[in-house]
Design a protein around this motif. Structure first.
Motif, short mmCIF file in Angstrom:
data_model
loop_
_atom_site.label_atom_id
_atom_site.label_comp_id
_atom_site.label_asym_id
_atom_site.label_seq_id
_atom_site.Cartn_x
_atom_site.Cartn_y
_atom_site.Cartn_z
N TRP A 1 -5.02 10.48 1.72
CA TRP A 1 -4.44 9.15 1.54
C TRP A 1 -5.52 8.11 1.83
O TRP A 1 -6.28 8.24 2.81
CB TRP A 1 -3.25 8.93 2.47
CG TRP A 1 -2.07 9.81 2.16
CD1 TRP A 1 -1.63 10.86 2.90
CD2 TRP A 1 -1.20 9.70 1.05
NE1 TRP A 1 -0.54 11.42 2.29
CE2 TRP A 1 -0.25 10.73 1.15
CE3 TRP A 1 -1.12 8.83 -0.05
CZ2 TRP A 1 0.78 10.92 0.23
CZ3 TRP A 1 -0.10 9.02 -0.97
CH2 TRP A 1 0.82 10.05 -0.84
N LYS B 1 -2.06 5.56 -12.33
CA LYS B 1 -1.89 4.13 -12.59
C LYS B 1 -3.21 3.39 -12.47
O LYS B 1 -3.37 2.30 -13.04
CB LYS B 1 -0.90 3.53 -11.58
CG LYS B 1 0.43 4.23 -11.52
CD LYS B 1 1.23 4.04 -12.78
CE LYS B 1 1.78 2.62 -12.85
NZ LYS B 1 2.64 2.47 -14.06
N ASP B 2 -4.10 3.96 -11.73
CA ASP B 2 -5.36 3.24 -11.50
C ASP B 2 -6.38 4.23 -10.96
O ASP B 2 -6.05 5.10 -10.17
CB ASP B 2 -5.15 2.13 -10.47
CG ASP B 2 -6.36 1.23 -10.37
OD1 ASP B 2 -6.74 0.64 -11.40
OD2 ASP B 2 -6.93 1.14 -9.26
N GLU C 1 1.95 2.13 -3.33
CA GLU C 1 0.91 2.38 -4.34
C GLU C 1 0.55 3.84 -4.50
O GLU C 1 -0.05 4.21 -5.49
CB GLU C 1 -0.38 1.65 -3.93
CG GLU C 1 -0.43 0.20 -4.32
CD GLU C 1 -1.75 -0.41 -3.90
OE1 GLU C 1 -2.15 -1.40 -4.53
OE2 GLU C 1 -2.39 0.12 -2.96
N HIS C 2 0.82 4.62 -3.50
CA HIS C 2 0.50 6.05 -3.54
C HIS C 2 -0.99 6.23 -3.85
O HIS C 2 -1.37 6.89 -4.82
CB HIS C 2 1.36 6.76 -4.58
CG HIS C 2 2.80 6.34 -4.54
ND1 HIS C 2 3.59 6.53 -3.44
CD2 HIS C 2 3.56 5.68 -5.43
CE1 HIS C 2 4.80 6.04 -3.67
NE2 HIS C 2 4.80 5.51 -4.88
N LYS C 3 -1.77 5.62 -3.04
CA LYS C 3 -3.21 5.57 -3.31
C LYS C 3 -3.95 6.68 -2.56
O LYS C 3 -3.77 6.85 -1.35
CB LYS C 3 -3.75 4.21 -2.87
CG LYS C 3 -5.21 3.98 -3.23
CD LYS C 3 -5.62 2.57 -2.81
CE LYS C 3 -7.01 2.23 -3.24
NZ LYS C 3 -7.39 0.86 -2.82
N LYS D 1 -4.59 5.84 -7.92
CA LYS D 1 -3.18 5.58 -7.64
C LYS D 1 -2.29 6.34 -8.59
O LYS D 1 -2.51 6.32 -9.82
CB LYS D 1 -2.89 4.07 -7.77
CG LYS D 1 -3.62 3.22 -6.77
CD LYS D 1 -3.36 1.74 -7.04
CE LYS D 1 -4.29 0.87 -6.20
NZ LYS D 1 -4.21 -0.56 -6.62
N TYR D 2 -1.29 6.95 -8.04
CA TYR D 2 -0.29 7.64 -8.86
C TYR D 2 0.96 6.79 -8.97
O TYR D 2 1.21 5.89 -8.17
CB TYR D 2 0.07 8.98 -8.22
CG TYR D 2 -0.85 10.12 -8.58
CD1 TYR D 2 -0.88 10.63 -9.88
CD2 TYR D 2 -1.68 10.70 -7.62
CE1 TYR D 2 -1.71 11.68 -10.20
CE2 TYR D 2 -2.50 11.75 -7.94
CZ TYR D 2 -2.52 12.25 -9.24
OH TYR D 2 -3.35 13.29 -9.56
N GLU D 3 1.75 7.20 -9.92
CA GLU D 3 3.00 6.50 -10.14
C GLU D 3 4.01 6.76 -9.01
O GLU D 3 4.73 5.87 -8.59
CB GLU D 3 3.58 7.00 -11.46
CG GLU D 3 4.72 6.20 -12.02
CD GLU D 3 5.05 6.72 -13.41
OE1 GLU D 3 5.13 5.90 -14.32
OE2 GLU D 3 5.22 7.96 -13.57
N LYS E 1 4.97 9.03 -5.26
CA LYS E 1 4.45 9.70 -4.08
C LYS E 1 4.40 11.22 -4.30
O LYS E 1 3.48 11.89 -3.85
CB LYS E 1 5.37 9.38 -2.90
CG LYS E 1 4.83 9.90 -1.59
CD LYS E 1 5.80 9.66 -0.46
CE LYS E 1 5.22 10.19 0.83
NZ LYS E 1 6.25 10.32 1.87
N ALA F 1 1.32 12.20 -6.06
CA ALA F 1 0.15 12.11 -5.19
C ALA F 1 0.09 13.32 -4.25
O ALA F 1 -0.98 13.91 -4.04
CB ALA F 1 0.19 10.81 -4.39
N GLU G 1 0.83 -1.21 0.00
CA GLU G 1 0.00 0.00 0.00
C GLU G 1 0.86 1.25 0.00
O GLU G 1 0.56 2.22 -0.68
CB GLU G 1 -0.91 0.01 1.24
CG GLU G 1 -2.00 -1.02 1.17
CD GLU G 1 -2.70 -1.14 2.51
OE1 GLU G 1 -2.02 -1.40 3.51
OE2 GLU G 1 -3.93 -0.96 2.54
#
Length: 432
Positions: A182, A132-133, A104-106, A151-153, A155, A158, A101
């Motif tokens: 986040w 990315k997603d 993933e930079h979600k 999600k970014y590539e 951090k 993001a 996680e």
DNA sequence: TCATATT
């Protein structure tokens, strides 16, 4: 919790990756492990996970790799690939909780207009980096729930989006700005779920009636050796005794004589009221009835006067079994500091077909009539928390284990028959 | 159906 920032270890940089390793023999050192893993990948650090109080290895460790590539090398080379001497199964090597996680930079995006499309969200957030997603959460009719995960590539991307958009950017036609934060980690979600379950459980204080089928099926019998109890003589009111607080006992117990009156339990228990519901139920053997047990009993204290097989002279007496619905009681069984206490060889039982609703405490209580229970563990599914219906009970003497087997093996409890055997001993393999 | 453990 503050948004927009996450805790970070001092000792490892942003791109380093932490692996969790299981099936590590407890006698291995960090240096030995470091040396071993370095055969396969670059490794900065190995940290053995130890018991908080005893400092003994818990049989697992963390491995810090400088990059994700190196971490993957370690995983690919070692996971399920080699069994260390003394371990019972191959090494388990995986990303530590939260690591994936973290990489993933979600982000969570809230306050989206319901009619906004993925493309529109994407157009906005692409300004700050490579997506990315992206998924907008939708209900059963594909209706938007007004929020999304993204999600970014990297951090940095993001953070840039978070800083620029959160609380500031209003989407077309919306009067409120977007919320960007986040995404919750798995741990945070678990904690939230647990908390919710907890608060729901506390709204239904008396759970005893949830086990009616078990009461009817309970083995006859019993007086708990280390517990006090209340006693209800047939046709009498329920009497309760409080134990001295120092005894580390549940506050209340009730003992309901006879199996035939087992169904009376359902009528009795709720009357105790939400703040006074009994913790343990003991159902004595039929042979107890019509005997001295119609008289009031002395209290039983831990280590006290009450023999745990008070009527063993009766050939037809059936073993001690207690059902407990306790949830919050500390106990004398070995737990609390994590590891399971194991008894001497021959004193450890493997039990299968444990009723689904039994937890450690119920298992312990059900087996405590045969001797001092050092530990009792019901295994649960890691993800769901659901019992796997098998577990272990350890005594301090093999004789206790044998008497538990002789009585409890095959005993029908909750629809199935318990299987009670000596635990297999994977340990002391003797290679010559 | 035999101890899976996250400093």
């Amino acid at each position: 919790m503050a948004e927009g920032k996450r805790e970070r270890r001092e000792s490892s940089s942003e791109e380093s990756v932490k692996l969790f390793v299981g099936q590590v023999p407890k006698n291995m050192t960090e240096v030995q492990l470091l040396t071993m893993f370095r055969e396969f990948a670059l490794v900065d650090e190995v940290n053995i996970i130890k018991d908080k109080t005893t400092r003994a290895s818990r049989g697992c460790c963390f491995v810090i790799c400088p990059t994700r590539e190196e971490a993957d090398k370690a995983v690919n080379a070692c996971h399920n690939k080699k069994t260390l001497s003394g371990a019972s199964s191959p090494l388990q090597v995986k990303y530590a909780d939260g690591e994936l996680e973290r990489l993933e930079h979600k982000l969570f995006v809230g306050m989206l207009p319901k009619n906004v499309s993925e493309a529109e969200v994407s157009a906005l957030f692409s300004i700050y980096g490579t997506i990315k997603d992206l998924q907008i959460l939708r209900g059963s009719q594909q209706t938007s729930k007004g929020c999304a995960f993204l999600k970014y590539e990297t951090k940095e991307q993001a953070i840039a989006a978070l800083d620029a958009i959160n609380g500031k950017h209003k989407m077309e036609g919306s009067s409120v700005p977007l919320v960007v934060k986040w995404a919750d980690t798995e741990k945070e979600r678990q904690a939230r779920r647990a908390q919710k379950a907890q608060s729901q459980a506390s709204n239904v204080p008396n759970t005893d009636s949830q086990h009616p089928s078990l009461f009817g099926a309970l083995p006859l019998g019993y007086v708990p050796p280390y517990n006090g109890f209340g006693y209800q003589a047939p046709g009498y009111g329920l009497m309760q005794y409080r134990l001295p607080p120092m005894q580390n006992q549940p506050g209340f117990h009730s003992m309901i004589p006879t199996v035939n009156q087992g169904n009376a339990l359902r009528g009795i228990a709720p009357d105790l009221g939400p703040s006074m519901n009994p913790r343990n139920y003991a159902i004595p053997p039929a042979s107890y009835m019509g005997s001295a047990y119609h008289l009031q009993h002395p209290l039983a204290y831990p280590g006290g006067m009450f023999s745990h097989r008070p009527l063993s002279s009766s050939p037809r007496s059936v073993p001690p079994v207690v059902l407990s619905s306790n949830s919050a009681t500390s106990s004398s069984t070995g737990k609390g500091s994590g590891g399971q206490v194991e008894g001497p060889p021959g004193a450890n039982l493997f039990i299968y077909h444990i009723p689904q609703e039994f937890g450690d405490q119920e298992l312990s209580t059900a087996f405590q009539g045969f001797g001092r229970v050092l530990s009792a563990k019901v295994f649960v599914d890691k993800a769901t928390g659901v019992s796997k219906c098998f577990g272990f009970v350890s005594y301090d003497s093999p004789e206790d284990a044998q008497s538990a087997i002789s009585v409890m093996n095959g005993f029908q409890l909750g629809g199935k028959k318990l299987k009670v055997q000596l635990k297999r001993d994977n340990k002391q393999t003797k290679p010559y």
